[in-house]
Design an enzyme around this catalytic site. Structure first.
Site: not given
Ligand code: GLY
Length: 311
Positions: A174, A202-203, A205
């Site tokens: 990320t 799936r998402v 944070d």
């Molecule tokens: N921190 C990135 C994710 O969990 O997709």
């Protein structure tokens, strides 16, 4: 008066220059953050962001991104976005052109095209090979929605390790980039392809304001990487800014946020943050943490050591 500056995670190092140039010309923190994040999104060698991002279980790269303005607390985000390279720019347009905060999946893609973004190819040779590997011996399966469902059921109901043994290792990545400009305005941007081989849809944070991303000119800015589910459960970025609001130092705020994660389970997150005085920090739960910094007088990115927060 704090000099305008921009900071980012390790994978943003060489891209901060793009943002610093904008700050040097008197540009806004938001323009600087967007430009630097775009450069990471366009880098095919980064396996966790934009082009070349590790695909999901169906071999498709889906992107999550968000951007927030610390003066107005306006924000925009996209999740599970396909076929667009610059997810952070689509997120910015969600903020600027709609009354909404978050658009997902086909709706986000439709919106992006409607406001002028060109379709983009997120695949690289590596991601195409992954897709092939995931479908070897069963390629037709993925063309049939019912069979796709079966694929997902197998992944959930059988030993997940069996799938991983056919693929490369699980991958995360990320980018967090944040800046403060000459007006004292803060901006934070986050972009990712999320958990490699994730369940479709799936998402993490990154597009959740408050979980992966938060800033408020009065108190500071924060963003997260790592196991997004934990940052969502704890609203980690918002908590760091709240801890600052309640008088904690930057180091104490990040330490507390990471200790909150330690108290939950073994998985980890990392954080990047700064306060209105221009102090910067990164925090990791697994080892030495570093981040990169540039201000309007910097010739190049400066490596800064962060903190290692142990249980
Ligand atoms: N921190 C990135 C994710 O969990 O997709």
């Amino acid at each position: 008066m704090v000099k305008p500056f921009i900071i980012g995670t390790r994978n943003a190092k060489d891209m901060l220059v793009k943002g610093a140039e904008i700050l040097k010309r008197g540009g806004s923190a938001m323009d600087a953050v967007e430009a630097a994040v775009n450069a990471v999104e366009e880098n095919p060698l980064d396996r966790g962001v934009g082009v070349g991002g590790t695909p999901n279980l169906l071999g498709v790269t889906q992107l999550d991104a968000s951007i927030m303005d610390g003066r107005t607390l306006r924000t925009g985000a996209v999740a599970a976005l396909e076929n667009l390279v610059n997810a952070i720019s689509v997120a910015r347009k969600v903020m600027e052109l709609t009354p909404h905060v978050l658009l997902v999946g086909p709706g986000a893609e439709m919106f992006a095209k409607a406001v002028g973004f060109k379709k983009g190819d997120l695949s690289t040779e590596r991601t195409r090979k992954i897709r092939e590997a995931m479908t070897t011996g069963d390629a037709e399966m993925l063309d049939d929605p019912a069979e796709k469902e079966r694929f997902i059921r197998m992944w959930i109901e059988e030993d997940r390790g069996k799938w991983y043994s056919k693929m490369t290792e699980e991958e995360w990545g990320t980018v967090n980039i944040m800046a403060m400009d000459a007006r004292g305005d803060m901006c934070v941007g986050v972009s990712t392809s999320g958990l490699g081989y994730k369940l479709p849809g799936r998402v993490g944070d990154s597009p959740y304001i408050g979980a992966g991303n938060y800033c408020d000119n009065r108190f500071g800015s924060a963003a997260c990487t790592g196991t997004g589910e934990l940052a969502i459960r704890l609203s980690s970025a918002r908590m760091i800014v709240s801890y600052l609001e309640n008088g904690m130092s930057l180091e104490k705020a990040v330490t507390k946020a990471l200790k909150d994660v330690h108290a939950l389970e073994d998985k980890t997150i990392s954080c990047l943050a700064f306060d209105p005085e221009g102090n910067t920090i990164s925090g990791s739960m697994t080892g030495e943490s570093i981040h990169y910094y540039m201000d309007v007088d910097s010739e190049g990115p400066e490596e800064r050591k962060g903190i290692w927060v142990k249980p």
